[in-house]
Design an enzyme around this catalytic site. Structure first.
Site, PDB file in Angstrom:
ATOM      1  N   ASP A 159      -5.102  26.993 -31.295  1.00  0.00           N
ATOM      2  CA  ASP A 159      -3.794  27.173 -30.911  1.00  0.00           C
ATOM      3  C   ASP A 159      -2.960  25.868 -30.967  1.00  0.00           C
ATOM      4  O   ASP A 159      -1.742  26.031 -31.543  1.00  0.00           O
ATOM      5  CB  ASP A 159      -3.614  27.832 -29.664  1.00  0.00           C
ATOM      6  N   HIS A 187      -6.060  31.779 -24.111  1.00  0.00           N
ATOM      7  CA  HIS A 187      -5.995  31.924 -25.562  1.00  0.00           C
ATOM      8  C   HIS A 187      -6.111  33.335 -26.089  1.00  0.00           C
ATOM      9  O   HIS A 187      -6.989  34.075 -26.205  1.00  0.00           O
ATOM     10  CB  HIS A 187      -7.745  31.309 -26.110  1.00  0.00           C
TER      11      HIS A 187
END
Length: 367
Positions: A159, A187
Site C-alpha cells: 500500500d 491492510h
C-alpha cells in the site's frame, strides 16, 4: 562469503511466490553478497507444482542460492529459519462471511505460530502477507509464547508503494524522489494512505495538491487498488505484492533510507492513541535489524477520524476470534519490549549430510 540466511516461504507454489522466490534467490531482498537457503512450504496437494518451482530455481543457476528444501508441513519448513514469509492463507470463498474467513485462517496461523515458536531461529523475523494479514500476524504471534510480538509483522508496504507510485505519477516525479509517505491501519479498504507529510526532492507536496483530489481520488484509489487490478487483469496483485514483501524485509534487516520512513504493520504500543494488542500499520524507521515507530507526526481531526475507522475494523476482527487466542500471551502483546530476543543464528552445517527427499538442491556436497 557470508553464511546463508534460511528463509521460509509458505504458499510457495502460488502466484505471489512465483514472483517472490526468484527475486530472493537473485539477491534483491538481502543483497548481492548474501547467500540464501529457501525452505518452501505448501499444502500436500500442491507439492507437485512446488517441485516444478524448485526445478526452475535450479535452472536459473543463481550463485546465491545454496539450497532449496520442500515441505508439506510448517514444523519441518520452519526449522532453524531466520526469516519467514507467510504468503499462503485461506482465500475468501463465495458466500463466506468475514467471520468465517477469520476463523479458518486462525486455525492455519495458530499452527504456524506454534511451529515458529518451536522450530525457528530465536531471532526469526516474520512477515505475514496472506490476508487478512494484520489479524493473521496477531494470531501467529499470540501462539508463539517464546518469541517477542515485535518479531511478527504484516505487510502494508504494498500500500505504501502504491501510494508513492500514484502520487508520483500525479505530480510528475519518480516515486524514488518522494519521502515521508505513510499508511495507517489495516491492510484493507479502511487503511489511511497519508501524504500530509510527504516531500518531493525535500520540499512539501501538500501545498501544491488539490485537497479534493487527495480526498476523493487519491485516498480511495490506494484503498481500492487491489480490486482495480483484479478488474483490469482478472487476477489479484502478484508482482507488486512480491515487491512489497522484498522491500519490507530488506529494510527491516538492512535499514530504511536515512531521512525517511516506511510503513509496516506492527503491534501497537499505544502510539498515536491506537489500542494496544492489535497489528496496525505505522510509519517506522528501521536500523540494526529492528524497527521503531516514528513519533510526533502532526495528526489533525480528519486524519484522526480515518485512523480511528481502520483501528475499529481491526478491533472488530480481533473480537471475532478472541476466543481462539491463548490467554497467556495477551499481556505480552500489550507490553512490548524495544528489542528483539537475542539468540545465535543457526546456519547450514546440519544440511551437509542431508539426503532426505525434502532436500532438492544443495551446493555443500564437497564441504
Amino acid at each position: 562469503m557470508k553464511r546463508p540466511f534460511r528463509i521460509a516461504v509458505t504458499g510457495a507454489a502460488g502466484s505471489i511466490s512465483n514472483s517472490l522466490l526468484f527475486r530472493i534467490a537473485s539477491g534483491d531482498m538481502f543483497g548481492k553478497d548474501q547467500p540464501v537457503i529457501l525452505q518452501l512450504i505448501e499444502r500436500a496437494e500442491a507439492m507437485q507444482a512446488l517441485r516444478g518451482v524448485a526445478m526452475e530455481l535450479e535452472d536459473c543457476a543463481f550463485p546465491l542460492l545454496h539450497g532449496v528444501r520442500l515441505h508439506d508441513n510448517a514444523e519441518d519448513g520452519f526449522r532453524n529459519v531466520s526469516h519467514a514469509l507467510l504468503v499462503g492463507a485461506k482465500p475468501r470463498g463465495k458466500g463466506m462471511e468475514r467471520k468465517d474467513l477469520l476463523a479458518e485462517n486462525a486455525e492455519i496461523f495458530s499452527r504456524q505460530g506454534k511451529a515458529l515458536n518451536d522450530f525457528a531461529n530465536p531471532d526469526v523475523k516474520v512477515l505475514v502477507v496472506g490476508n487478512p494479514a494484520n489479524t493473521n500476524a496477531m494470531i501467529a504471534s499470540r501462539n508463539a509464547p517464546d518469541l517477542s510480538p515485535a518479531q511478527f509483522t504484516a505487510m502494508s508496504r504494498l500500500d505504501h508503494n502504491r501510494a508513492k507510485g500514484i502520487l508520483g505519477n500525479h505530480i510528475g516525479v519518480n516515486a524514488g524522489d518522494l519521502t515521508h509517505v505513510a499508511v495507517w491501519g489495516n491492510h484493507s479498504p479502511t487503511q489511511y494512505p497519508d501524504v500530509r507529510n510527504a516531500k518531493a526532492f525535500g520540499e512539501p507536496v501538500m501545498p501544491s495538491l488539490d485537497q479534493k483530489w487527495v480526498e476523493e481520488t487519491f485516498i480511495p484509489r490506494v484503498q481500492k487498488r487491489g480490486g482495480e487490478i483484479i478488474e483490469a487483469r482478472g487476477l489479484s496483485s502478484a508482482a507488486s505484492a512480491a515487491q512489497g514483501a522484498i522491500d519490507h524485509m530488506r529494510d527491516w534487516e538492512l535499514g530504511s533510507r536515512d531521512g525517511d520512513f516506511v510503513s509496516m504493520c506492527v503491534f501497537s504500543d499505544g502510539s498515536y492513541g491506537i489500542a494496544k494488542g492489535i497489528v496496525y500499520s505505522f510509519p517506522v524507521r528501521c536500523r540494526y535489524g529492528r524497527y521503531e515507530i516514528v513519533q510526533g507526526l502532526p495528526i489533525d481531526d480528519e486524519a484522526r477520524k480515518r485512523m480511528k475507522a481502520t483501528e475499529d475494523e481491526l478491533l472488530e476482527e480481533k473480537a471475532a476470534i478472541e476466543h481462539l487466542l491463548p490467554k497467556e500471551t495477551e499481556a505480552a502483546s500489550q507490553e512490548l519490549g524495544i528489542t528483539l530476543r537475542s539468540g545465535a543464528k543457526r546456519y547450514a552445517e546440519e544440511d551437509a549430510m542431508d539426503d532426505s527427499e525434502a532436500s532438492v538442491l544443495r551446493t555443500d556436497r564437497l564441504m
